[in-house]
Design a protein around this motif. Structure first.
Motif, PDB file in Angstrom:
ATOM      1  N   ASN A 260      36.622  29.035  15.736  1.00 44.16           N
ATOM      2  CA  ASN A 260      37.484  29.291  16.918  1.00 44.16           C
ATOM      3  C   ASN A 260      38.579  27.242  16.822  1.00 44.16           C
ATOM      4  OD1 ASN A 260      36.334  30.563  18.987  1.00 44.16           O
ATOM      5  ND2 ASN A 260      34.831  28.655  19.946  1.00 44.16           N
ATOM      6  N   ARG A 261      39.835  27.675  17.021  1.00 43.47           N
ATOM      7  CA  ARG A 261      40.628  26.132  17.524  1.00 43.47           C
ATOM      8  C   ARG A 261      41.434  26.284  18.461  1.00 43.47           C
ATOM      9  NH1 ARG A 261      44.929  26.002  12.460  1.00 43.47           N
ATOM     10  NH2 ARG A 261      45.461  27.677  13.285  1.00 43.47           N
ATOM     11  N   PRO A 262      41.149  25.444  19.556  1.00 40.25           N
ATOM     12  CA  PRO A 262      41.486  25.791  21.056  1.00 40.25           C
ATOM     13  C   PRO A 262      42.817  24.945  21.415  1.00 40.25           C
ATOM     14  CG  PRO A 262      39.086  24.798  21.046  1.00 40.25           C
ATOM     15  CD  PRO A 262      39.806  24.727  19.635  1.00 40.25           C
ATOM     16  N   ARG A 263      43.290  24.387  20.392  1.00 36.32           N
ATOM     17  CA  ARG A 263      44.715  24.634  20.795  1.00 36.32           C
ATOM     18  C   ARG A 263      45.764  24.785  20.674  1.00 36.32           C
ATOM     19  NH1 ARG A 263      41.478  20.027  20.869  1.00 36.32           N
ATOM     20  NH2 ARG A 263      41.795  19.493  18.629  1.00 36.32           N
ATOM     21  N   GLU A 264      45.626  26.066  19.346  1.00 38.70           N
ATOM     22  CA  GLU A 264      46.309  26.923  18.159  1.00 38.70           C
ATOM     23  C   GLU A 264      45.691  27.803  17.951  1.00 38.70           C
ATOM     24  OE1 GLU A 264      48.890  25.688  14.636  1.00 38.70           O
ATOM     25  OE2 GLU A 264      47.510  23.957  15.264  1.00 38.70           O
TER      26      GLU A 264
END
Ligand SMILES: [Fe+2]
Length: 499
Positions: A260-264
Motif C-alpha cells: 500500500n502506497r495510497p497517493r501513488e
C-alpha cells in the motif's frame, strides 16, 4: 495477477506550445496548425487544403510545400524519439506568383522554428526523465549503501531483515514492508514486518505462498489487489502489493514485499529497488548460513578437543561444558554484546585445555596432591595459552585461559595478577569454574549444598572473585543453571583440590 509495468517506449503525448503558434502567426502572418500521426487536427477549423496536404505528407512520409488557390501551404513531419509523432502545417495566404519564392523561404523558416521548439521540448523531457532516473538511482544506491553498512556477518538474520524492511518503508513511502523466509536449511520460518500491515500476520505465509506460486522467479506488481480474485480474499485494506522472491541457493526461498502506497501507484522503480534489496538480503542470509555452519563446526571441534581432555580424568567429565554454560549466563547477565557472550562461552569451554599436557598419573590421582604435583598441574593455564597461541580469532579467549586461576588479591597463578590487571573474561571464567567445582561431587566428600556454595562465593567477593561478576551471579537463576547441568550428558564431578 500480473500487472504490466510502465514501459519506456510508449508514444509521447502531443503538447503544442500555445506561445509558439501565437508568436509564429504574429511574426510571419502564417496560420499554423498541428495534426496527430493519423492526420487528425489537434484543434478544429483547419482549411481543407491544408488537411489534404497533411494526408499526402503522411502517406509519402516526407515534407511538402504546395501552391494552393489562396496562397502557399506547407506540412512537415515532426519526429520525437526518432519517429514521426505529429505533423505541423502552415498556410500562407495572399501571395502573388512573384512572392512565392519568398513565401517558400518563410514557410521553411516556420518549419525550422517548429522543429527546433519540439526538439527542445524533447530534450527537456529527456532531462526530466534522466533526473527522475538519477533520483531513483540515488535512492536505490543510498538504501543499498545503508544496508551494506550494517551487513556484518555476525549480525543476526532477523535484525538485518528488520533493518531492510524499515529502510524500504522510509525510502518508498510504502505503508508496510515484509520479509518472509519459510525456513532456511530446515530452520523455522522467519517473518519480519515494518509499518502498518493491511493483512493479518497469520495470513502472510499463505499470501506469499500464493505469490511464489504465480510469480516464482519474477516481480509481482499489483495496484488493484482488491480486484484480484485471489489477492482480494486476503484483506479489504490490501490495495497495492509489490513482491520479489528472495533467491537463495537454486531457487526462490522467500519473499520481500511492499504494501500500500495510497497517493501513488507502485511501478518499476519500486520493483527495481525491492529487487536490489532482496538480492542484498539473500546474499547476506546465505553468507550468514555459511558462517553459522563454520561456527558450529568450530564449536564441535573445540568440544571434541575438550572432551579428549576431560576424558583423561573421570572426575572432570562435563566440567568444561558446565563452566562454559555458566560463563554464557554470566556474560548475558552482565549485558555483554553477543560476540562477547560467545567468546566467553568459548573461554569456558577451553579454560582447562592445558590439562592435555598434565600427566594422567597426577591428573587422576585420588586425594591430596604433593606440592611438586600441584606445581605441575598449576602449569595448565600456561600450557593452554601456548596451545591457543597464534589463533588470532581466539586471542581474547587465550588471555582468559591463561589467567582463569588469578585472584583479585594477587594470590592466584600463574602471574599473581590483581584487580583489573586480570582480563575480564578470565574473572568470569574463574567464578564459573569455582562454582562448578563446589557443586560437583568429590570422591571423598559429597557436593556442597547450594546455599553454602553461594555463601562461599559471597565471602570471597573482592578478594578472589570480581564483585561485579559476583553481583551478576547473584541475579542468575541458579535452579535453572543446575537443571541445565543435570541435563548435560555426563555430570561426573571434578575435584576442586586438583584444580
Ligand atoms: Fe583450571
Amino acid at each position: 495477477m500480473h500487472t504490466s509495468l510502465p514501459t519506456e517506449t510508449q508514444a509521447p503525448r502531443i503538447v503544442v506550445p500555445d506561445d509558439l503558434v501565437q508568436r509564429l502567426e504574429e511574426q510571419t502572418g502564417v496560420t499554423v496548425c498541428f495534426f496527430d500521426a493519423s492526420g487528425t487536427p489537434v484543434e478544429p477549423g483547419v482549411s481543407p487544403a491544408l488537411q489534404g496536404l497533411v494526408r499526402e505528407v503522411l502517406d509519402a512520409g516526407e515534407d511538402r510545400v504546395l501552391s494552393v488557390p489562396d496562397g502557399l501551404a506547407g506540412a512537415w513531419l515532426v519526429r520525437q524519439r526518432g519517429r514521426p509523432t505529429l505533423v505541423a502545417g502552415a498556410l500562407l495566404a495572399g501571395l502573388g506568383p512573384a512572392g512565392e519564392r519568398l513565401g517558400r523561404r518563410l514557410l521553411g523558416a516556420v518549419s525550422e522554428a517548429i522543429r527546433t521548439r519540439f526538439a527542445q521540448a524533447e530534450l527537456a523531457g529527456q532531462c526530466e526523465s534522466l533526473s527522475g532516473a538519477l533520483s531513483q538511482s540515488f535512492e536505490e544506491l543510498s538504501l543499498l549503501h545503508n544496508v551494506g553498512e550494517v551487513l556484518r556477518v555476525t549480525r543476526p538474520v532477523i535484525s538485518l531483515m528488520q533493518y531492510v524492511c524499515e529502510e524500504l518503508c522510509a525510502t518508498t513511502g510504502a505503508e508496510a514492508s515484509v520479509a518472509y523466509l519459510p525456513g532456511v536449511s530446515g530452520g523455522r520460518p522467519t517473518l519480519v514486518t515494518a509499518g502498518v500491515l493491511p493483512v493479518p500476520t497469520s495470513d502472510l505465509p499463505r499470501l506469499f505462498d500464493h505469490v511464489l506460486e504465480v510469480a516464482p522467479e519474477s516481480i509481482l506488481v499489483n495496484n488493484q489487489c482488491r480486484a484480484d480474485p485471489l489477492l482480494g480474499r486476503f484483506s479489504l485494506t490490501l490495495e497495492q502489493l509489490v513482491a520479489v522472491p528472495l533467491m537463495l541457493g537454486e531457487g526462490p526461498t522467500g519473499t520481500l514485499a511492499l504494501f500500500n502506497r495510497p497517493r501513488e501507484e507502485f511501478g518499476s522503480p519500486d520493483a527495481k529497488l525491492l529487487r536490489s534489496s532482496a538480492n542484498a538480503t539473500a546474499v547476506f542470509v546465505e553468507n550468514r548460513r555459511l558462517y553459522d555452519e563454520l561456527q558450529a563446526m568450530m564449536l564441535d571441534l573445540v568440544r571434541a578437543l575438550v572432551s579428549s581432555v576431560d576424558a583423561k580424568d573421570p572426575y572432570t567429565c562435563g566440567h568444561s561444558e558446565r563452566v562454559a554454560t555458566t560463563c554464557r549466563e554470566l556474560a548475558v547477565e552482565l549485558g555483554l554484546p553477543d560476540e562477547q557472550v560467545e567468546r566467553t562461552y568459548m573461554a569456558g569451554l577451553l579454560h582447562d585445555i592445558g590439562k592435555i599436557g598434565t600427566p594422567e598419573a597426577i591428573l587422576c590421582k585420588e586425594g591430596y596432591l604433593e606440592p611438586e604435583e600441584r606445581e605441575i598441574i598449576n602449569q595448565h593455564p600456561v600450557i593452554g595459552g601456548n596451545i591457543l597461541k597464534g589463533i588470532r580469532q581466539l586471542e581474547a579467549v587465550r588471555h582468559a585461559v591463561v589467567h582463569h586461576h588469578e585472584r583479585l588479591d594477587g594470590s592466584g597463578y600463574p602471574d599473581g595478577l590483581t584487580e583489573n590487571a586480570i582480563p575480564f573474561l578470565a574473572r568470569i571464567v574463574g567464578l564459573a569454574d569455582a562454582f562448578d567445582a563446589m557443586t560437583s561431587n568429590r570422591p571423598y566428600r559429597p557436593t556442597m549444598p547450594l546455599h553454602e556454595v553461594l555463601a562461599e562465593i559471597d565471602r570471597h567477593a573482592g578478594t578472589q572473585f570480581d564483585t561485579g561478576v559476583v553481583e551478576a551471579f547473584r541475579r542468575i537463576d541458579k535452579k535453572h543453571l543446575m537443571e541445565h547441568y543435570a541435563a548435560s550428558a555426563d555430570t561426573t564431578p571434578t575435584d576442586p583440590l586438583r584444580r
